[in-house]
Design an enzyme around this catalytic site. Structure first.
Site: not given
Ligand code: 7PJ
Length: 289
Positions: A223, A257
């Site tokens: 990020k 994640r």
């Molecule tokens: C997240 C997400 C996160 C959850 C994205 C990226 C943006 N879902 N979807 N938590 N981020 N639960 O991956 O940079 O931080 S999309």
């Protein structure tokens, strides 16, 4: 701590779970449509499973800052074939990253187990019913505003207190709407309407979220705040992501994640061992090293 996701009961106490990111968007910020073709997406998921992923998170709508919403038909066209193939060809726990009830329903019908909604079931009122009907696992994530507007001027009293209070309220609200507590996971939403300082504070004080007594998911992989801290462009943020992952696990994260599954699984194991030395005994052979 258990997380019930339809017929799958995930355990996330001693070993953190790794959720591998499978973007099936042409504009996703870090892998630029690499997996637009569903066979390629399934192959990438297979590799993630081999590398130690516990969950595959399939997303067809980019939620990066400033992104526009994707048309529902287009989102369905992107995610359904991939989820269907994953359910048939692998035993993966499958998550769908969507804010739309129709997309979540189609995903569930084709074998997904988890609804990962960055709006914490606030964007589409029908989503809570889909979750209830299927007994899906649900990720409730904090976001200030919408993906299009969230980075405009993020402001909090105390970011940790505000985010925790919000997640508490969402847990209560969705339980009031009929969802079972054991299907819920919470997520502070790193990068979603937060400055670099907010993100760092949330990770530093992740223990505050233990009070919710639900699995805590953290997504910080590659990020932008990592770029702000290091100057590294997005394709060179693996080391920074792993440092953030280790600190998150140390501070109580249950699910991470991530893009870089193999590296993350290794880092998570080491961080978890140091977090709970007494439990390490139960999963490492007693070798002298
Ligand atoms: C997240 C997400 C996160 C959850 C994205 C990226 C943006 N879902 N979807 N938590 N981020 N639960 O991956 O940079 O931080 S999309």
């Amino acid at each position: 701590m258990h997380w019930q996701c339809r017929n799958r009961k995930l355990t996330c106490d001693d070993q953190p779970l790794i959720m591998g990111i499978l973007n099936v968007t042409p504009d996703s910020f870090s892998d630029g449509g690499q997996y637009a073709d569903s066979a390629a997406a399934v192959a990438a998921a297979q590799q993630m499973l081999e590398d130690g992923a516990d969950i595959i998170d399939v997303g067809g709508e980019s939620t990066r800052p400033g992104a526009n919403e994707v048309d529902e038909a287009e989102e369905l066209r992107r995610v359904v074939p991939v989820i269907e193939a994953l359910a048939q060809e692998t035993s993966a726990v499958i998550s769908v990253d969507t804010m739309k009830a129709k997309v979540a329903r189609a995903a569930m019908k084709h074998g997904a187990h988890i609804i990962n909604d960055v709006s914490a079931l606030t964007h589409d009122a029908a989503l809570v019913d889909v979750a209830g009907e299927f007994g899906a696992g649900v990720v409730l994530m904090h976001m200030s505003g919408s993906p299009r507007t969230m980075q405009d001027n993020p402001a909090y009293g105390d970011v940790v207190t505000d985010v925790r209070t919000y997640l508490e309220e969402r847990v209560t609200a969705v339980m009031g709407a009929g969802l079972s507590r054991d299907t819920l996971a919470v997520d502070p939403g790193i990068g979603f309407g937060k400055t670099a300082e907010h993100n760092v504070q949330l990770i530093a004080q992740l223990e505050a979220f233990a009070a919710l007594e639900r699995p805590v998911l953290v997504g910080l992989s590659r990020k932008r705040f990592l770029g702000m801290l290091t100057g590294a462009p997005v394709e060179q943020r693996t080391a920074g992501s792993l440092a953030g992952l280790a600190c998150s696990v140390m501070n109580g994260a249950h699910i991470m994640r991530v893009h870089d599954v193999r590296e993350s699984a290794q880092a998570a194991r080491v961080a978890a061992a140091i977090r709970s030395p007494e439990q390490t005994r139960t999963w490492v052979e007693s070798v002298t090293c």
